[in-house]
Enzyme design. Structure first.
Site, PDB file in Angstrom:
ATOM      1  N   ASP A 122      42.923  53.027  -9.302  1.00 57.17           N
ATOM      2  CA  ASP A 122      42.250  52.936  -8.011  1.00 57.17           C
ATOM      3  C   ASP A 122      41.985  54.347  -7.494  1.00 57.17           C
ATOM      4  O   ASP A 122      42.695  55.286  -7.846  1.00 57.17           O
ATOM      5  CB  ASP A 122      43.117  52.139  -7.019  1.00 57.17           C
ATOM      6  CG  ASP A 122      42.283  51.554  -5.880  1.00 57.17           C
ATOM      7  OD1 ASP A 122      41.061  51.360  -6.067  1.00 57.17           O
ATOM      8  OD2 ASP A 122      42.843  51.294  -4.805  1.00 57.17           O
ATOM      9  N   GLU A 123      40.975  54.495  -6.672  1.00 56.02           N
ATOM     10  CA  GLU A 123      40.605  55.792  -6.092  1.00 56.02           C
ATOM     11  C   GLU A 123      40.369  56.840  -7.180  1.00 56.02           C
ATOM     12  O   GLU A 123      40.714  58.019  -7.022  1.00 56.02           O
ATOM     13  CB  GLU A 123      41.679  56.282  -5.103  1.00 56.02           C
ATOM     14  CG  GLU A 123      42.131  55.250  -4.070  1.00 56.02           C
ATOM     15  CD  GLU A 123      41.111  54.984  -2.967  1.00 56.02           C
ATOM     16  OE1 GLU A 123      39.961  55.480  -3.082  1.00 56.02           O
ATOM     17  OE2 GLU A 123      41.455  54.273  -2.017  1.00 56.02           O
ATOM     18  N   ALA A 124      39.758  56.417  -8.289  1.00 55.74           N
ATOM     19  CA  ALA A 124      39.571  57.311  -9.438  1.00 55.74           C
ATOM     20  C   ALA A 124      38.639  58.485  -9.132  1.00 55.74           C
ATOM     21  O   ALA A 124      38.666  59.500  -9.834  1.00 55.74           O
ATOM     22  CB  ALA A 124      39.034  56.518 -10.626  1.00 55.74           C
ATOM     23  N   GLY A 164      35.632  46.350  -0.996  1.00 53.45           N
ATOM     24  CA  GLY A 164      36.507  45.434  -1.715  1.00 53.45           C
ATOM     25  C   GLY A 164      37.014  45.955  -3.039  1.00 53.45           C
ATOM     26  O   GLY A 164      37.531  45.194  -3.850  1.00 53.45           O
ATOM     27  N   LYS A 165      36.894  47.261  -3.266  1.00 54.46           N
ATOM     28  CA  LYS A 165      37.325  47.829  -4.547  1.00 54.46           C
ATOM     29  C   LYS A 165      38.809  47.606  -4.798  1.00 54.46           C
ATOM     30  O   LYS A 165      39.206  47.178  -5.878  1.00 54.46           O
ATOM     31  CB  LYS A 165      37.050  49.350  -4.590  1.00 54.46           C
ATOM     32  CG  LYS A 165      35.587  49.723  -4.620  1.00 54.46           C
ATOM     33  CD  LYS A 165      35.398  51.219  -4.816  1.00 54.46           C
ATOM     34  CE  LYS A 165      35.998  52.075  -3.703  1.00 54.46           C
ATOM     35  NZ  LYS A 165      35.347  51.874  -2.405  1.00 54.46           N
ATOM     36  N   SER A 166      39.638  47.920  -3.788  1.00 56.82           N
ATOM     37  CA  SER A 166      41.083  47.799  -3.993  1.00 56.82           C
ATOM     38  C   SER A 166      41.488  46.340  -4.130  1.00 56.82           C
ATOM     39  O   SER A 166      42.398  46.004  -4.902  1.00 56.82           O
ATOM     40  CB  SER A 166      41.839  48.461  -2.841  1.00 56.82           C
ATOM     41  OG  SER A 166      41.579  49.853  -2.852  1.00 56.82           O
ATOM     42  N   MET A 198      33.224  52.733   0.802  1.00 54.17           N
ATOM     43  CA  MET A 198      34.543  52.296   1.247  1.00 54.17           C
ATOM     44  C   MET A 198      34.431  50.893   1.848  1.00 54.17           C
ATOM     45  O   MET A 198      33.375  50.487   2.307  1.00 54.17           O
ATOM     46  CB  MET A 198      35.112  53.283   2.257  1.00 54.17           C
ATOM     47  CG  MET A 198      34.263  53.468   3.483  1.00 54.17           C
ATOM     48  SD  MET A 198      35.020  54.627   4.632  1.00 54.17           S
ATOM     49  CE  MET A 198      34.092  54.201   6.109  1.00 54.17           C
ATOM     50  N   ASP A 199      35.524  50.188   1.816  1.00 54.73           N
ATOM     51  CA  ASP A 199      35.597  48.842   2.381  1.00 54.73           C
ATOM     52  C   ASP A 199      34.702  47.833   1.679  1.00 54.73           C
ATOM     53  O   ASP A 199      34.348  46.809   2.260  1.00 54.73           O
ATOM     54  CB  ASP A 199      35.259  48.849   3.888  1.00 54.73           C
ATOM     55  CG  ASP A 199      36.380  49.495   4.693  1.00 54.73           C
ATOM     56  OD1 ASP A 199      37.489  49.657   4.127  1.00 54.73           O
ATOM     57  OD2 ASP A 199      36.157  49.821   5.851  1.00 54.73           O
ATOM     58  N   GLY A 248      31.556  51.755  -5.339  1.00 56.51           N
ATOM     59  CA  GLY A 248      30.911  51.243  -4.135  1.00 56.51           C
ATOM     60  C   GLY A 248      31.413  52.030  -2.946  1.00 56.51           C
ATOM     61  O   GLY A 248      32.358  52.810  -3.076  1.00 56.51           O
TER      62      GLY A 248
END
Ligand SMILES: [Zn+2]
Length: 213
Positions: A94-96, A26-28, A23-24, A21
């Protein structure tokens, strides 16, 4: 053995899942929640990240949660990393999107050869709306791909889909694929736009945005 297949009963294949998705979105936050849930079930995991917004080896989310994580550098072999730990049931990545393609292959090996569940989170596309190589490989290999569409909206109110790189209040169309922005020291910032305004390069009325502050 089941009568219908050669797969032994009770053996669940490990899974490779990719959640993407803008940025921001809600992935993290979801990555941290997922780590918490698995840990509560007594499973042991590792949390990896790269270029987190905090600038350090941790996963931080906009809403204030944080967790120590292993920073993924290009030379890191993720299969070796996981196998060097005692017993790992799952890996949160994360950040893959910023990993190397080779590292995505290593994640697939962890799933297929070593039975480790891998949950990857990241952007799909860069500021030009071109897919990151690692994200593309995840789309090709993952058992399951989910688009996260949380509250992030374009200035026009449509769902935010794409990240724009803004340099001096102008939307950039060319440049390096990865430039860290949104820090005090950087002239670069990122803004989430809907597809139509990303394609048009329309950042919205800046005066309007400032007037509401
Ligand atoms: Zn829009």
């Amino acid at each position: 053995m089941s009568a219908l297949s050669a797969v032994p009963l009770g053996a669940r294949d490990a899974v490779l899942k990719f959640y993407f998705g803008p940025m921001d979105c809600g992935k993290s936050t979801l990555a941290l929640q997922m780590n918490y849930n698995h840990g509560r079930q007594g499973r042991r995991g590792l949390v990896l990240t790269k270029h987190d917004r905090s600038g350090g080896p941790q996963v931080t989310s906009r809403i204030g949660l944080g967790l120590e994580a292993i920073e993924v550098v290009d030379a890191l072999d993720l299969t070796e990393l996981v196998l060097s730990h005692d017993r790992i049931d799952y890996v949160i990545c994360d950040e893959a999107c910023f990993y190397t393609v080779e590292q995505i292959e290593q994640l697939a090996d962890l799933v297929d050869v070593h039975g480790v569940d891998v949950y990857a989170f990241g952007l799909a596309s860069d500021f030009r709306s071109v897919m990151f190589p690692a994200a593309q490989r995840l789309f090709e290999l993952a058992d399951e791909v989910s688009r996260l569409q949380v509250e992030v909206l374009c200035w026009c109110g449509r769902p935010g889909q794409l990240n724009a790189r803004v340099v001096g209040e102008v939307m950039a169309r060319t440049g390096e694929q990865v430039v860290i922005g949104d820090t005090d020291a950087s002239a670069v910032r990122y803004q989430v736009l809907c597809r139509r305004h990303h394609r048009a390069g329309d950042l919205g009325a800046a005066e309007l945005a400032h007037a509401t502050l």
